[in-house]
Design a protein around this motif. Structure first.
Motif, PDB file in Angstrom:
ATOM      1  N   GLU A 239       0.854  -1.197   0.000  1.00  0.00           N
ATOM      2  CA  GLU A 239       0.000   0.000   0.000  1.00  0.00           C
ATOM      3  C   GLU A 239       0.886   1.241   0.000  1.00  0.00           C
ATOM      4  N   LEU A 240       0.465   2.268  -0.713  1.00  0.00           N
ATOM      5  CA  LEU A 240       1.161   3.565  -0.675  1.00  0.00           C
ATOM      6  C   LEU A 240       0.102   4.660  -0.646  1.00  0.00           C
ATOM      7  N   THR A 241       0.315   5.673   0.165  1.00  0.00           N
ATOM      8  CA  THR A 241      -0.669   6.758   0.272  1.00  0.00           C
ATOM      9  C   THR A 241      -0.049   8.101  -0.082  1.00  0.00           C
TER      10      THR A 241
ATOM     11  N   LYS B 262      10.765   3.047   1.246  1.00  0.00           N
ATOM     12  CA  LYS B 262      10.085   3.191  -0.059  1.00  0.00           C
ATOM     13  C   LYS B 262       8.677   2.608  -0.003  1.00  0.00           C
ATOM     14  N   ALA B 263       8.442   1.724   0.978  1.00  0.00           N
ATOM     15  CA  ALA B 263       7.107   1.143   1.170  1.00  0.00           C
ATOM     16  C   ALA B 263       6.309   1.958   2.186  1.00  0.00           C
ATOM     17  N   GLU B 264       6.776   3.156   2.488  1.00  0.00           N
ATOM     18  CA  GLU B 264       6.148   4.081   3.442  1.00  0.00           C
ATOM     19  C   GLU B 264       6.237   3.562   4.878  1.00  0.00           C
ATOM     20  N   GLY B 265       7.246   2.745   5.114  1.00  0.00           N
ATOM     21  CA  GLY B 265       7.457   2.243   6.463  1.00  0.00           C
ATOM     22  C   GLY B 265       8.522   3.058   7.176  1.00  0.00           C
TER      23      GLY B 265
ATOM     24  N   THR C  66      -6.202   8.875   7.416  1.00  0.00           N
ATOM     25  CA  THR C  66      -6.853   8.160   6.305  1.00  0.00           C
ATOM     26  C   THR C  66      -7.034   6.691   6.675  1.00  0.00           C
ATOM     27  N   ARG C  67      -6.333   6.188   7.692  1.00  0.00           N
ATOM     28  CA  ARG C  67      -6.406   4.773   8.072  1.00  0.00           C
ATOM     29  C   ARG C  67      -7.256   4.510   9.332  1.00  0.00           C
ATOM     30  N   SER C  68      -7.275   5.461  10.236  1.00  0.00           N
ATOM     31  CA  SER C  68      -7.900   5.223  11.541  1.00  0.00           C
ATOM     32  C   SER C  68      -9.102   6.157  11.711  1.00  0.00           C
TER      33      SER C  68
HETATM   34  C1  CIR Z   1       0.992   0.851   4.386  1.00  0.00           C
HETATM   35  O1  CIR Z   1       0.739   1.765   3.625  1.00  0.00           O
HETATM   36  O2  CIR Z   1       0.147   0.375   5.140  1.00  0.00           O
HETATM   37  C2  CIR Z   1       2.391   0.289   4.386  1.00  0.00           C
HETATM   38  N1  CIR Z   1       2.915   0.318   3.051  1.00  0.00           N
HETATM   39  C3  CIR Z   1       3.287   1.063   5.322  1.00  0.00           C
HETATM   40  C4  CIR Z   1       2.848   0.971   6.740  1.00  0.00           C
HETATM   41  C5  CIR Z   1       3.791   1.637   7.685  1.00  0.00           C
HETATM   42  N2  CIR Z   1       3.323   1.484   8.999  1.00  0.00           N
HETATM   43  C6  CIR Z   1       3.711   2.230  10.015  1.00  0.00           C
HETATM   44  O3  CIR Z   1       4.512   3.134   9.862  1.00  0.00           O
HETATM   45  N3  CIR Z   1       3.178   1.975  11.196  1.00  0.00           N
END
Ligand code: CIR
Length: 255
Positions: A18-20, A241-244, A130-132
Motif C-alpha cells: 500500500e502507498l498513500t 520506499k514502502a512508506e514504512g 486516512t487509516r484510523s
Molecule cells: C501501508 O501503507 O500500510 C504500508 N505500506 C506502510 C505501513 C507503515 N506502517 C507504520 O509506519 N506503522
C-alpha cells in the motif's frame, strides 16, 4: 521480566505494498530482507528477545507488524487496519500474541492502524487519519479505560500515520515534524523539531535509553545527540520506499 520484540518477515510481494503519500519506487527485496535482519539484530543488541512471525502469501505489507496490534502490560488490542488489503495480517499476529496477553479487538466499522497510536505512560494519542477512524478510536478508548489509559484523538492530514509526525525520544520528550502536526496537542512535553530537510525523520523507536533511528536522517540524528540522546542508526532505505519507518517493524512488549 524481559523485553520481547515481535517482528514479521518481509514478504516477497512487498513491491505491491500500500502507498498513500509516496510514489511507487522500485524496492530491492533482497536488500529489504537484509536491512530487516539488521533491524532485528539491533533490537537484540538492545536487549530484546526476537520472535519472528512468518509471513503468508499475499501479505505484501506484513513486515509492518505494528499496524496490527497495540500491546499494553495489561492487555493487547488487535487492530483493524484501515487498508482492507492489510486486514488478513491480523490472524497470524493474534496466534502469537495470545501466548502473552489477554486479547481484545477492534470491530467494524472501526479501523485503527498501530502507526496512529502513540502511547506515552497512561495516555494513548490516536491519530484520526486516512487509516484510523472515530469508531476505531472510540472502541480503543472503551477497551483501555478500565486499565487506567486515556485516549486522546489527534487529527492528521499530511502524513500516513500520527507517528510519521511525532514519536517519543526520551521520557517526556517528543521528536516532531511541526509541518505535519501541531505541537499544541503535546504541550505537556518537551518538543524537538526534526531538521526541516528531513521531513520523514520524526518516527523513532525508543527502547530504554536508546533511540533506534533511520540512518538516512543524519541531521536530525545530530540534533538528538546534541541533546544527550543515544542514537542507534538503522538503515531502512528499502522499507522507507514502502512508506514504512522505524516503529512499524516491531511490537515491543514485556513478558
Ligand atoms: C501501508 O501503507 O500500510 C504500508 N505500506 C506502510 C505501513 C507503515 N506502517 C507504520 O509506519 N506503522
Amino acid at each position: 521480566m524481559g523485553l520481547i520484540a515481535i517482528t514479521r518477515e518481509v514478504n516477497t510481494a512487498i513491491g505491491s505494498c500500500e502507498l498513500t503519500f509516496l510514489q511507487r519506487g522500485s524496492i530491492d527485496t533482497a536488500l529489504a530482507v537484509q536491512q530487516h535482519q539488521n533491524y532485528q539484530s539491533v533490537l537484540s543488541s538492545l536487549g530484546c528477545e526476537i520472535i519472528v512471525v512468518p509471513t503468508e502469501p499475499g501479505l505484501a505489507d506484513s513486515v509492518f507488524i505494528e499496524d496490527t496490534a497495540i500491546v499494553l502490560d495489561e492487555i493487547a488490542v488487535l487492530l483493524r487496519p484501515g487498508a482492507a488489503s492489510r486486514r488478513p495480517e491480523v490472524a497470524g499476529v493474534e496466534a502469537v500474541l495470545r501466548q502473552y496477553r489477554t486479547l481484545a479487538s477492534i470491530q467494524p466499522p472501526g479501523t485503527l492502524d498501530g502507526g496512529d497510536l502513540l502511547r506515552i505512560d497512561n495516555i494513548i494519542f490516536a491519530g484520526l487519519s486516512t487509516r484510523s477512524n472515530q469508531s476505531g478510536i472510540e472502541q480503543l478508548r472503551n477497551i483501555v479505560i478500565d486499565h487506567g489509559f486515556r485516549v486522546e484523538a489527534v487529527k492528521t492530514t499530511k502524513c500516513l500515520h500520527l507517528k510519521s509526525a511525532v514519536s517519543e525520544v526520551a521520557p517526556g520528550t517528543l521528536l516532531i515534524n511541526p509541518d505535519w502536526i501541531s505541537g499544541s496537542s503535546f504541550s505537556d512535553y518537551e518538543l524537538i523539531d526534526i531538521n526541516k530537510e528531513e521531513s520523514h525523520a520524526a518516527n523513532s523507536l525508543l527502547l530504554g535509553q536508546n533511540v533506534m533511528f533511520p540512518a538516512s536522517f543524519p541531521r536530525t540524528a545530530d540534533k538528538l545527540m546534541t541533546r544527550g540522546i543515544n542514537v542507534t542508526p538503522v538503515d531502512l532505505s528499502e522499507l522507507q520506499k514502502a512508506e514504512g519507518a522505524t516503529t512499524c517493524c516491531s511490537l515491543i512488549l514485556t513478558a
